[in-house]
Design a protein around this motif. Structure first.
Motif, PDB file in Angstrom:
ATOM      1  N   GLY A 172      49.230  28.586  52.394  1.00 64.79           N
ATOM      2  CA  GLY A 172      49.183  30.114  53.060  1.00 64.79           C
ATOM      3  C   GLY A 172      48.823  30.835  51.784  1.00 64.79           C
ATOM      4  N   ASN A 173      49.007  30.642  50.399  1.00 65.05           N
ATOM      5  CA  ASN A 173      48.684  31.637  49.205  1.00 65.05           C
ATOM      6  C   ASN A 173      47.198  31.443  49.203  1.00 65.05           C
ATOM      7  N   LEU A 174      46.551  32.639  49.513  1.00 63.44           N
ATOM      8  CA  LEU A 174      45.028  32.708  49.295  1.00 63.44           C
ATOM      9  C   LEU A 174      44.743  32.895  48.060  1.00 63.44           C
ATOM     10  N   VAL A 175      45.478  33.222  46.970  1.00 66.11           N
ATOM     11  CA  VAL A 175      44.969  33.407  45.665  1.00 66.11           C
ATOM     12  C   VAL A 175      44.898  32.195  44.967  1.00 66.11           C
TER      13      VAL A 175
ATOM     14  N   GLU B  70      45.886  25.121  51.012  1.00 64.27           N
ATOM     15  CA  GLU B  70      45.721  25.868  52.062  1.00 64.27           C
ATOM     16  C   GLU B  70      46.793  25.888  53.082  1.00 64.27           C
TER      17      GLU B  70
ATOM     18  N   GLU C 120      33.996  29.962  52.244  1.00 65.68           N
ATOM     19  CA  GLU C 120      34.879  30.390  53.183  1.00 65.68           C
ATOM     20  C   GLU C 120      36.400  30.719  52.931  1.00 65.68           C
ATOM     21  N   VAL C 121      36.726  29.662  52.074  1.00 59.34           N
ATOM     22  CA  VAL C 121      38.186  29.672  51.455  1.00 59.34           C
ATOM     23  C   VAL C 121      38.013  31.094  50.558  1.00 59.34           C
ATOM     24  N   MET C 122      37.157  31.629  49.969  1.00 61.94           N
ATOM     25  CA  MET C 122      37.105  32.636  49.218  1.00 61.94           C
ATOM     26  C   MET C 122      36.902  33.894  50.084  1.00 61.94           C
ATOM     27  N   GLY C 123      36.750  33.932  51.279  1.00 64.26           N
ATOM     28  CA  GLY C 123      36.552  35.055  51.971  1.00 64.26           C
ATOM     29  C   GLY C 123      35.095  35.621  52.145  1.00 64.26           C
TER      30      GLY C 123
ATOM     31  N   THR D  40      44.609  29.163  46.480  1.00 60.29           N
ATOM     32  CA  THR D  40      43.686  28.568  47.162  1.00 60.29           C
ATOM     33  C   THR D  40      42.365  28.634  46.778  1.00 60.29           C
ATOM     34  N   ALA D  41      41.958  29.971  46.441  1.00 59.09           N
ATOM     35  CA  ALA D  41      40.742  30.214  45.762  1.00 59.09           C
ATOM     36  C   ALA D  41      40.665  30.029  44.428  1.00 59.09           C
TER      37      ALA D  41
ATOM     38  N   ARG E 159      31.848  33.872  57.216  1.00 57.97           N
ATOM     39  CA  ARG E 159      32.864  33.191  58.263  1.00 57.97           C
ATOM     40  C   ARG E 159      31.946  32.176  58.876  1.00 57.97           C
TER      41      ARG E 159
END
Length: 251
Positions: free
Chosen positions: A166-169, A163, A62-65, A171-172, A68
């Motif tokens: 807010g930095n998705l890169v 998380e 889910e963190v990696m998108g 976080t992943a 859902r």
């Protein structure tokens, strides 16, 4: 090829087994966007792991998108595939599976760089939402926590900071390195003679990092997280050199 003198790679943990299974299905198109993953109970039974391990693997996805998750019943409930791992996503997913074999010093230096960036960014945001990580710290303070439970929450705390940024890169990437980080942290914990004293110290350091973030002090937050990571690996006798002389002076 690994040197004969290299320490053996830690065996994959149960949640990694789940991740590898789902990865294969995603990459060979057995699963596609819009498909539902089997229920947690079915996946756990099929792969011979606990439901908590299934939930951990789903959290990474889910963190990696890639998925859902929804609660309740109906077509939107459960875990639904929303993307196929191509390009960078595929590389990060494979990183999560392979990371337990990376050299320790490389993992530590990468972790210092990533988490330093995380806390500097958070401290610069102004009134960041630190409530989720504080709840994790409160859970870690429970006296009856076993060492294993404490370390699981510790991993969640550090990922929670990423998380919150807010930095998705980042976080992943942190999620991708989690297996390597947790494996070596646990190896080090087994070498600590007085775990009670160590866990108390780690908690004080955790809270100091969060306080520096909340105070809007990026430099202090950065220095504290560096000292926290490097200090643990040094005290647990996991690595000879994980910092520069100037960094060791700060600690």
């Amino acid at each position: 090829m690994p040197s004969p003198d290299d320490p053996p790679s830690p065996a994959p943990r149960a949640w990694q087994v789940v991740l590898e299974h789902i990865e294969r299905d995603l990459l060979d198109d057995t699963l596609a966007p819009g498909d539902h993953l089997p229920p947690e109970r079915d996946l756990a039974a099929r792969l011979g792991v606990g439901r908590s391990s299934v939930r951990e693997a789903l959290r990474v996805l889910e963190v990696m998108g890639l998925i859902r998750t929804g609660t309740g019943s109906g077509p939107s409930s459960g875990a639904v595939i929303i993307a196929t791992p191509r390009g960078g996503m595929s590389a990060l997913l494979r990183l999560q599976v392979a990371a337990h074999g990376f050299p320790l010093d490389d993992v530590v230096r990468t972790r210092v760089a990533l988490e330093s960036a995380v806390v500097e960014d958070l401290a610069s945001q102004g009134a960041p939402d630190t409530a989720p990580v504080r709840r994790i710290l409160d859970a870690m303070d429970v006296a009856e926590r076993t060492r294993d439970e404490f370390l699981t929450l510790d991993a969640q705390f550090h990922l929670g900071l990423a998380e919150a940024s807010g930095n998705l890169v980042i976080t992943a990437t942190m999620a991708g390195l989690r297996s390597a980080i947790e494996s070596y942290v646990r190896i080090g914990a087994a070498r600590v003679a007085d775990w009670s004293a160590m866990s108390t110290r780690l908690q004080l350091e955790h809270r100091a990092i969060v306080e520096a973030v909340e105070a809007g002090d990026p430099g202090r937050a950065r220095d504290l997280v560096r000292a926290h990571i490097v200090g643990y690996y040094a005290d647990a006798r996991l690595a000879r050199e994980t910092s520069t002389p100037s960094e060791r002076t700060k600690t």
